[in-house]
Design a protein around this motif. Structure first.
Motif, PDB file in Angstrom:
ATOM      1  N   GLU A   3       0.822  -1.219   0.000  1.00 38.92           N
ATOM      2  CA  GLU A   3       0.000   0.000   0.000  1.00 38.92           C
ATOM      3  C   GLU A   3       0.854   1.266   0.000  1.00 38.92           C
ATOM      4  N   HIS A   4       1.976   1.227   0.707  1.00 38.71           N
ATOM      5  CA  HIS A   4       2.850   2.399   0.760  1.00 38.71           C
ATOM      6  C   HIS A   4       3.456   2.688  -0.612  1.00 38.71           C
ATOM      7  N   LEU A   5       3.820   1.633  -1.335  1.00 42.34           N
ATOM      8  CA  LEU A   5       4.370   1.822  -2.677  1.00 42.34           C
ATOM      9  C   LEU A   5       3.312   2.400  -3.608  1.00 42.34           C
ATOM     10  N   ILE A   6       2.099   1.896  -3.524  1.00 40.75           N
ATOM     11  CA  ILE A   6       1.015   2.425  -4.364  1.00 40.75           C
ATOM     12  C   ILE A   6       0.790   3.902  -4.050  1.00 40.75           C
ATOM     13  N   SER A   7       0.726   4.237  -2.773  1.00 39.14           N
ATOM     14  CA  SER A   7       0.542   5.641  -2.383  1.00 39.14           C
ATOM     15  C   SER A   7       1.699   6.495  -2.876  1.00 39.14           C
ATOM     16  N   TYR A   8       2.914   5.973  -2.762  1.00 38.00           N
ATOM     17  CA  TYR A   8       4.097   6.681  -3.258  1.00 38.00           C
ATOM     18  C   TYR A   8       3.955   6.955  -4.751  1.00 38.00           C
ATOM     19  N   LEU A   9       3.594   5.933  -5.511  1.00 41.69           N
ATOM     20  CA  LEU A   9       3.492   6.079  -6.961  1.00 41.69           C
ATOM     21  C   LEU A   9       2.412   7.086  -7.360  1.00 41.69           C
ATOM     22  N   ILE A  10       1.316   7.109  -6.630  1.00 44.85           N
ATOM     23  CA  ILE A  10       0.253   8.080  -6.920  1.00 44.85           C
ATOM     24  C   ILE A  10       0.737   9.495  -6.592  1.00 44.85           C
ATOM     25  N   GLN A 119      -2.631  -0.750 -13.069  1.00 41.37           N
ATOM     26  CA  GLN A 119      -4.092  -0.636 -13.078  1.00 41.37           C
ATOM     27  C   GLN A 119      -4.630  -0.177 -11.724  1.00 41.37           C
ATOM     28  N   GLU A 120      -4.045  -0.690 -10.641  1.00 44.19           N
ATOM     29  CA  GLU A 120      -4.488  -0.271  -9.304  1.00 44.19           C
ATOM     30  C   GLU A 120      -4.147   1.197  -9.061  1.00 44.19           C
ATOM     31  N   CYS A 121      -2.974   1.609  -9.481  1.00 45.79           N
ATOM     32  CA  CYS A 121      -2.601   3.030  -9.356  1.00 45.79           C
ATOM     33  C   CYS A 121      -3.547   3.911 -10.163  1.00 45.79           C
ATOM     34  N   MET A 122      -3.863   3.499 -11.360  1.00 46.89           N
ATOM     35  CA  MET A 122      -4.764   4.276 -12.220  1.00 46.89           C
ATOM     36  C   MET A 122      -6.174   4.321 -11.629  1.00 46.89           C
ATOM     37  N   ARG A 123      -6.639   3.202 -11.105  1.00 44.68           N
ATOM     38  CA  ARG A 123      -7.979   3.157 -10.504  1.00 44.68           C
ATOM     39  C   ARG A 123      -8.062   4.141  -9.341  1.00 44.68           C
ATOM     40  N   ARG A 124      -7.049   4.108  -8.489  1.00 43.19           N
ATOM     41  CA  ARG A 124      -7.060   5.006  -7.326  1.00 43.19           C
ATOM     42  C   ARG A 124      -6.869   6.468  -7.738  1.00 43.19           C
ATOM     43  N   THR A 125      -6.049   6.686  -8.729  1.00 41.99           N
ATOM     44  CA  THR A 125      -5.856   8.053  -9.236  1.00 41.99           C
ATOM     45  C   THR A 125      -7.172   8.606  -9.750  1.00 41.99           C
ATOM     46  N   ASP A 126      -7.884   7.809 -10.525  1.00 44.62           N
ATOM     47  CA  ASP A 126      -9.197   8.236 -11.039  1.00 44.62           C
ATOM     48  C   ASP A 126     -10.178   8.503  -9.903  1.00 44.62           C
ATOM     49  N   SER A 127     -10.180   7.625  -8.880  1.00 48.72           N
ATOM     50  CA  SER A 127     -11.119   7.800  -7.769  1.00 48.72           C
ATOM     51  C   SER A 127     -10.834   9.071  -6.975  1.00 48.72           C
ATOM     52  N   LEU A 128      -9.599   9.564  -7.054  1.00 47.03           N
ATOM     53  CA  LEU A 128      -9.219  10.809  -6.375  1.00 47.03           C
ATOM     54  C   LEU A 128      -9.360  12.025  -7.298  1.00 47.03           C
TER      55      LEU A 128
END
Length: 172
Positions: A3-10, A119-128
């Protein structure tokens, strides 16, 4: 997925808050020193710190961070994290050259090779309601000079406590 890596990438690719990137991965890295990818997280932290310094005009600080990240990435691949080391190394070399010459700041965009991570990064980016790959806002002082705006009372207190502990050991 970390989760930390995903948050970092976003934060890195959509918000361009390089200071927050550093904070996110450093927190995880310090809490999980046994993580087999800890050295890679340090390299990613250094990439973010390099971007933060360069965007603020601290070119020598940026070059030092980029070079340190490069040294780590030459020893170990980011492939297990789903990021292309080769592409990032090329961009780091370009940023070292540009910062050394005083050229204009440019954001680094890491090539994410793990499709499910992307895809998970993009999904979360879109949701934000953020835009992946958007350029850094050039006039957002709150983002560009973020370290000046944070509450450092915890850091100052921890340093004072460590200094006091050293003094008491020396006097024992």
């Amino acid at each position: 997925m970390n989760e930390h890596l995903i948050s970092y990438l976003i934060q890195f690719h959509a918000v361009r808050d390089y200071f927050e990137c550093h904070e996110l991965l450093e927190e995880y890295w310090k809490q999980h020193p046994e993580d087999r990818y800890a050295h890679l997280y340090v390299a990613l932290i250094q990439v973010a710190v390099g971007q933060y310094h360069e965007r603020r005009g601290n070119r020598s600080g940026a070059v030092k961070m980029y070079q340190s990240a490069t040294s780590k990435l030459k020893l170990s691949s980011l492939t297990p994290l789903g990021i292309s080391s080769e592409d990032l190394l090329e961009q780091l070399d370009e940023r070292v050259q540009a910062a050394s010459l005083g050229l204009e700041f440019e954001d680094i965009d890491m090539w994410i090779t793990d499709e499910s991570l992307l895809q998970e990064c993009m999904r979360r980016t879109d949701s934000l309601s953020l835009e992946w790959g958007a350029p850094s806002p050039k006039w957002d002082d709150a983002l560009i000079h973020r370290h000046k705006l944070r509450d450092r009372s915890e850091v100052i207190a921890a340093r004072a406590a460590a200094q006091e502990l050293r003094r008491s050991r020396e006097n024992s």
